[in-house]
Design a protein around this motif. Structure first.
Motif, PDB file in Angstrom:
ATOM      1  N   VAL A  39       0.875  -1.175   0.000  1.00 51.77           N
ATOM      2  CA  VAL A  39       0.000   0.000   0.000  1.00 51.77           C
ATOM      3  C   VAL A  39       0.910   1.222   0.000  1.00 51.77           C
ATOM      4  O   VAL A  39       1.742   1.379   0.891  1.00 51.77           O
ATOM      5  N   ILE A  40       0.757   2.065  -1.025  1.00 50.43           N
ATOM      6  CA  ILE A  40       1.589   3.257  -1.158  1.00 50.43           C
ATOM      7  C   ILE A  40       0.688   4.477  -1.062  1.00 50.43           C
ATOM      8  O   ILE A  40      -0.309   4.573  -1.774  1.00 50.43           O
ATOM      9  N   ARG A  41       1.060   5.396  -0.167  1.00 47.05           N
ATOM     10  CA  ARG A  41       0.291   6.635   0.008  1.00 47.05           C
ATOM     11  C   ARG A  41       1.239   7.822  -0.044  1.00 47.05           C
ATOM     12  O   ARG A  41       2.387   7.724   0.350  1.00 47.05           O
ATOM     13  N   GLY A  42       0.727   8.945  -0.478  1.00 45.02           N
ATOM     14  CA  GLY A  42       1.532  10.158  -0.501  1.00 45.02           C
ATOM     15  C   GLY A  42       2.189  10.383  -1.845  1.00 45.02           C
ATOM     16  O   GLY A  42       2.032   9.610  -2.777  1.00 45.02           O
ATOM     17  N   GLN A  43       2.934  11.459  -1.923  1.00 46.97           N
ATOM     18  CA  GLN A  43       3.591  11.848  -3.160  1.00 46.97           C
ATOM     19  C   GLN A  43       5.005  11.298  -3.218  1.00 46.97           C
ATOM     20  O   GLN A  43       5.627  11.049  -2.187  1.00 46.97           O
TER      21      GLN A  43
END
Length: 118
Positions: A39-43
């Motif tokens: 799970v990848i979140r953010g910029q």
């Protein structure tokens, strides 16, 4: 931010010149995960680099601190590589394999029990 929901497929030490330049150290240590288990979140800021073998890798960096958050290698579209240091967990499992040892600095000593890939 990155979170893995499964155990890594592989944990490795890479001595290639590209990893040495990328990390600013004598090798990189990374874990590979199935893409669907991450799970990848953010910029992230993206940079494409050519490896010692001639393939490309797309590296994603934190735009605030510049740390590599994850990367994807050409031809391994269903896998995500994550530098072990990003987990900041001293209990993270040890590497299982060492690659590109022909580029390894002569003073580096590796742990016993590693598989050595040519």
């Amino acid at each position: 931010m990155l979170r893995a929901t499964e155990e890594p497929l592989r944990i490795s030490i890479c001595h290639c010149h590209a990893c040495q330049r990328r990390t600013g150290s004598v090798f990189g240590v990374q874990a590979r995960f199935r893409l669907e288990s991450v799970v990848i979140r953010g910029q992230a800021t993206k940079y494409v680099r050519t490896s010692d073998s001639g393939g490309t890798g797309t590296f994603y960096f934190c735009p605030v601190c510049g740390a590599t958050v994850y990367y994807q290698l050409e031809g391994l579209d269903d896998v995500v590589g994550v530098p072990i240091g990003g987990f900041a967990n001293p209990n993270f499992p040890a590497p299982q394999v060492s690659v590109y040892e022909e580029c390894m600095h002569h003073w580096v000593t590796l742990p016993d029990g590693l598989e050595h890939e040519a």
